[in-house]
Design a protein around this motif. Sequence first.
Motif, short mmCIF file in Angstrom:
data_model
loop_
_atom_site.label_atom_id
_atom_site.label_comp_id
_atom_site.label_asym_id
_atom_site.label_seq_id
_atom_site.Cartn_x
_atom_site.Cartn_y
_atom_site.Cartn_z
N ARG A 1 4.69 -3.53 -1.18
CA ARG A 1 3.53 -4.09 -1.87
C ARG A 1 2.26 -3.94 -1.05
O ARG A 1 1.20 -3.74 -1.62
N ILE A 2 2.38 -4.05 0.27
CA ILE A 2 1.21 -3.91 1.12
C ILE A 2 0.61 -2.52 0.98
O ILE A 2 -0.61 -2.36 0.85
N GLN A 3 1.49 -1.50 0.96
CA GLN A 3 1.01 -0.13 0.83
C GLN A 3 0.34 0.09 -0.53
O GLN A 3 -0.64 0.82 -0.63
N ASP A 4 0.87 -0.54 -1.57
CA ASP A 4 0.27 -0.40 -2.90
C ASP A 4 -1.14 -0.98 -2.92
O ASP A 4 -2.07 -0.38 -3.48
N ILE A 5 -1.30 -2.15 -2.31
CA ILE A 5 -2.63 -2.78 -2.28
C ILE A 5 -3.60 -1.95 -1.45
O ILE A 5 -4.75 -1.74 -1.85
N LEU A 29 -3.77 -9.02 0.27
CA LEU A 29 -3.24 -8.26 1.40
C LEU A 29 -3.07 -9.16 2.63
O LEU A 29 -2.06 -9.10 3.31
N ALA A 30 -4.06 -10.01 2.89
CA ALA A 30 -3.97 -10.91 4.04
C ALA A 30 -2.82 -11.89 3.87
O ALA A 30 -2.08 -12.18 4.83
N ALA A 31 -2.61 -12.39 2.66
CA ALA A 31 -1.51 -13.32 2.41
C ALA A 31 -0.16 -12.63 2.62
O ALA A 31 0.76 -13.21 3.22
N LEU A 32 -0.03 -11.39 2.15
CA LEU A 32 1.23 -10.66 2.33
C LEU A 32 1.50 -10.37 3.81
O LEU A 32 2.63 -10.50 4.27
N LYS A 33 0.46 -10.00 4.54
CA LYS A 33 0.63 -9.73 5.97
C LYS A 33 1.00 -11.00 6.72
O LYS A 33 1.80 -10.98 7.65
N ARG A 34 0.42 -12.12 6.31
CA ARG A 34 0.75 -13.41 6.94
C ARG A 34 2.20 -13.78 6.68
O ARG A 34 2.92 -14.22 7.57
N GLU A 35 2.65 -13.58 5.45
CA GLU A 35 4.05 -13.85 5.10
C GLU A 35 4.98 -12.95 5.91
O GLU A 35 6.00 -13.41 6.41
N GLU A 36 4.62 -11.69 6.01
CA GLU A 36 5.45 -10.74 6.75
C GLU A 36 5.53 -11.11 8.23
O GLU A 36 6.59 -11.03 8.85
#
Length: 124
Positions: A1-5, A29-36
Motif C-alpha cells: 500500500r505504501i508503494q501505491d500511495i 502515507l505517514a500513518a502507514l509508515k508509523r504502523e509499519e
Amino acid sequence: RIQDIEAEMARTQKNKATMSHLCALKARLAALKREEASAGSKGGPTGDGFEVKAQGDARVGFIGFPSVGKSTLLTKLTGVFSEAADYEFTTLTCVPGVMYYKGAKVQILDLPGIIEGAKDGKGR
C-alpha cells in the motif's frame, strides 16, 4: 500500500487544485509508515529506558565511563545541578539540561556511566 500511495503522489500534478488530495495522501502515507515501524519493533529485550521530553533544536547525550566528569560538565554548561560525588554511579537516571549556543537551543542529557556488565546489575 505504501508503494501505491507513493506512486499516486508521483503521478499527481502539483497545483492548487490537487494540493488537498496530495496532503491527504501524505497523511495516509505517514500513518502507514508509523504502523509499519511500530509493528516491526515487536520482540527483543525491553529494559528500563529513559524517557525525556525533547526540547530545543538539538539533543546531545553525555555517554562515558563512571566518574569521568559528565555531571560536572552538565552543571557547568547548563546550570542544572547534577549530583557528583567521590564514588561511582552517582547518576542513576538521565538528567536533562538546556544551553544556548549561537542562538540554538541545545538539550544536553547526562546519562549514567556505561560499563561492561551493567545489564547484569554490575555497578549497583
